[in-house]
Design an enzyme around this catalytic site. Structure first.
Site, PDB file in Angstrom:
ATOM      1  N   ALA A 114       0.772  -1.237   0.000  1.00 40.64           N
ATOM      2  CA  ALA A 114       0.000   0.000   0.000  1.00 40.64           C
ATOM      3  C   ALA A 114       0.808   1.294   0.000  1.00 40.64           C
ATOM      4  CB  ALA A 114      -0.944   0.015   1.208  1.00 40.64           C
ATOM      5  N   ASP A 117      -0.268  -3.747  -6.163  1.00 36.73           N
ATOM      6  CA  ASP A 117       0.702  -2.925  -6.883  1.00 36.73           C
ATOM      7  C   ASP A 117       2.077  -3.232  -6.285  1.00 36.73           C
ATOM      8  OD1 ASP A 117       1.065  -0.666  -8.851  1.00 36.73           O
ATOM      9  OD2 ASP A 117       1.982   0.246  -7.095  1.00 36.73           O
ATOM     10  N   GLY A 134       0.445   5.296  -0.065  1.00 33.32           N
ATOM     11  CA  GLY A 134      -0.930   5.468   0.385  1.00 33.32           C
ATOM     12  C   GLY A 134      -1.871   6.217  -0.531  1.00 33.32           C
ATOM     13  N   ASN A 135      -1.395   6.721  -1.665  1.00 33.36           N
ATOM     14  CA  ASN A 135      -2.305   7.453  -2.561  1.00 33.36           C
ATOM     15  C   ASN A 135      -3.431   6.556  -3.074  1.00 33.36           C
ATOM     16  OD1 ASN A 135      -1.091   9.963  -2.407  1.00 33.36           O
ATOM     17  ND2 ASN A 135       0.286   9.591  -4.117  1.00 33.36           N
ATOM     18  N   LYS A 136      -3.079   5.330  -3.470  1.00 35.58           N
ATOM     19  CA  LYS A 136      -4.109   4.421  -3.961  1.00 35.58           C
ATOM     20  C   LYS A 136      -5.050   4.011  -2.828  1.00 35.58           C
ATOM     21  CE  LYS A 136      -1.159   2.506  -7.618  1.00 35.58           C
ATOM     22  NZ  LYS A 136       0.096   3.166  -7.189  1.00 35.58           N
ATOM     23  N   ASP A 190       4.555  -8.129   5.719  1.00 32.87           N
ATOM     24  CA  ASP A 190       4.731  -8.636   4.363  1.00 32.87           C
ATOM     25  C   ASP A 190       3.439  -9.327   3.951  1.00 32.87           C
ATOM     26  OD1 ASP A 190       5.391  -9.951   2.040  1.00 32.87           O
ATOM     27  OD2 ASP A 190       7.290 -10.755   2.789  1.00 32.87           O
ATOM     28  N   CYS A 233       4.360   0.010 -12.195  1.00 34.34           N
ATOM     29  CA  CYS A 233       4.850   1.190 -12.921  1.00 34.34           C
ATOM     30  C   CYS A 233       6.076   0.781 -13.733  1.00 34.34           C
ATOM     31  CB  CYS A 233       5.159   2.342 -11.963  1.00 34.34           C
ATOM     32  SG  CYS A 233       6.266   1.918 -10.606  1.00 34.34           S
ATOM     33  N   ASP A 241       2.175  -2.995   4.296  1.00 34.59           N
ATOM     34  CA  ASP A 241       3.487  -2.651   3.747  1.00 34.59           C
ATOM     35  C   ASP A 241       4.542  -3.103   4.749  1.00 34.59           C
ATOM     36  OD1 ASP A 241       4.443  -0.838   1.241  1.00 34.59           O
ATOM     37  OD2 ASP A 241       5.909  -0.779   2.866  1.00 34.59           O
TER      38      ASP A 241
END
Length: 432
Positions: free
Chosen positions: A203, A273, A206-208, A253, A325, A226
């Site tokens: 995570a 992600d 934290g934006n998502k 984890d 990304c 995280d």
């Protein structure tokens, strides 16, 4: 090690004019007369702009001894140039070429405000609102103090490249989130309904996660994981500023999370992600491992396959978004193909955003259901997104998000996952 050293030297050269000002302002070379100037630049770059000093011995101790003075001088330099980011200290020709064409995307945080109020606020600040963009060409032509509503995402405003809003009161108060458009796609396409239980597996920062909370309208439950304690602390601050509630944050984890734990028995949506090469990030310097070795790609892809397979083992899971990304097929289409083959007919790809112009590479039949993003084709960071759904009995073909869900957002309770949330009423806590 040679590649890492080359990257460090390349970035030091790119920042050389800034480093010279810092060395002069902090009087480092006067204090350390035996320190070679070129070595001083490398040390200061790695200390303030890089990944932290990796060397040992007296050079590391020397640089750290002057750290406070160097950081103070860097802060003064930003104030003099009226910028808040290190990248903005560079001359325009030194900045990343891709970064210069990607607009500044601003996601309206609907937990605190609404799109109309944010538009009104920027208009009062002297910005000209040009309405909803018809396509990417209008975004490409943005300049000056003008902004648009994004043509794809209903709560995303678009400003010209390099627009600095870090000191804007809407940002510091959490009413807007500075988030690249491609980074907004995973939560938008996951599209959980209010009241859902959702996992954000990797995570931080934290934006998502905050985007998921806005889609859920703070109704339901988010489990965010995280492994890095510093990133978890940063995320906790960001989520509090964004007004997120109903989120359990854990320094853990994700691979160690037990899918059979009753706590997660109602988890129907997962956003994944994972760590990747980051080769799609346009703000990375030219030497920052944009072409990782085959060994590193293999290691990353192995981890990504494990974590995706683990995510698909949650018993109540209905929908999952896998994103990176990265530009590399090894981390994207190949990972999805391998895990789908392992899972047999349990899950299938959903055609995400049918009208999105940039599709997955033709690595396997159906890979075009995935989507990609890039500075050249979508005016965003480089990104990859795949949407997976659990197969229903008797299902024989991939589903797709209806085009109407993209173009004419309806109230969330009446749309397919991935549609836009219902437009909120104007909030009382309007920012003056």
């Amino acid at each position: 090690h040679v590649r890492q050293l080359y990257a460090l030297v390349s970035e030091t050269l790119r920042y050389a004019p800034v480093l010279e000002k810092l060395l002069d302002g902090a009087a480092l070379l006067q204090a350390e007369k035996k320190l070679p100037p070129q070595l001083a630049k490398v040390l200061v770059y790695d200390l303030l702009f890089g990944k932290g000093l990796k060397c040992g011995g007296r050079w590391k101790a020397l640089a750290r001894r002057h750290r406070a003075r160097l950081e103070a001088e860097l802060a003064r330099l930003k104030v003099r140039h009226k910028v808040s980011r290190n990248e903005d200290l560079l001359a325009p020709e030194q900045a990343s070429p891709a970064a210069s064409q990607v607009p500044r995307y601003v996601r309206v945080n609907t937990l605190k405000t609404c799109v109309d109020d944010v538009i009104d606020f920027f208009k009062r600040q002297g910005y000209a609102y040009l309405g909803k963009a018809a396509g990417l060409e209008e975004l490409r032509a943005l300049s000056g103090k003008k902004f648009l509503l994004d043509p794809h995402l209903p709560e995303l405003l678009v400003f010209p490249p390099q627009t600095d809003l870090h000191d804007n009161v809407l940002y510091t108060s959490g009413h807007i989130i500075l988030q690249d458009k491609a980074s907004c796609l995973p939560a938008f396409l996951l599209g959980p309904t209010a009241g859902s239980h959702v996992i954000d597996a990797c995570a931080a920062p934290g934006n998502k996660t905050s985007h998921l909370a806005a889609i859920l309208r703070n109704k339901g439950q988010i489990f965010a994981f995280d492994v890095d304690p510093k990133r978890v602390a940063t995320m906790n601050t960001l989520l509090a500023r964004a007004g997120v509630t109903g989120c359990q944050l854990a320094q853990q984890d994700f691979l160690t999370v037990d899918p059979r734990d009753p706590k997660y028995s109602r988890v129907t949506h997962i956003l994944l992600d994972p760590s990747c090469s980051g080769s799609g990030m346009v703000t990375r310097g030219p030497g920052e491992e944009v072409a990782p070795s085959a060994e590193r790609l293999q290691a990353l892809a192995g981890f990504q396959r494990r974590v995706l397979g683990h995510a698909l083992s949650f018993p109540a899971l209905r929908r999952l978004v896998y994103s990176t990304c990265s530009l590399h097929r090894e981390e994207n289409e190949d990972v999805v193909q391998a895990v789908l083959q392992e899972r047999g007919s349990a899950f299938r790809l959903v055609t995400a955003f049918p009208s999105w112009p940039c599709r997955g590479l033709a690595a396997f039949p159906g890979a075009e259901s995935c989507l990609r993003a890039s500075p050249a084709e979508t005016l965003t960071h480089g990104f990859f997104v795949a949407v997976l759904e659990r197969c229903e009995e008797g299902a024989d073909a991939p589903s797709s998000l209806p085009v109407a869900a993209e173009e004419k957002p309806q109230p969330r309770e009446e749309t397919e996952p991935g549609a836009a949330p219902r437009k909120r009423k104007r909030k009382k806590q309007r920012v003056k």
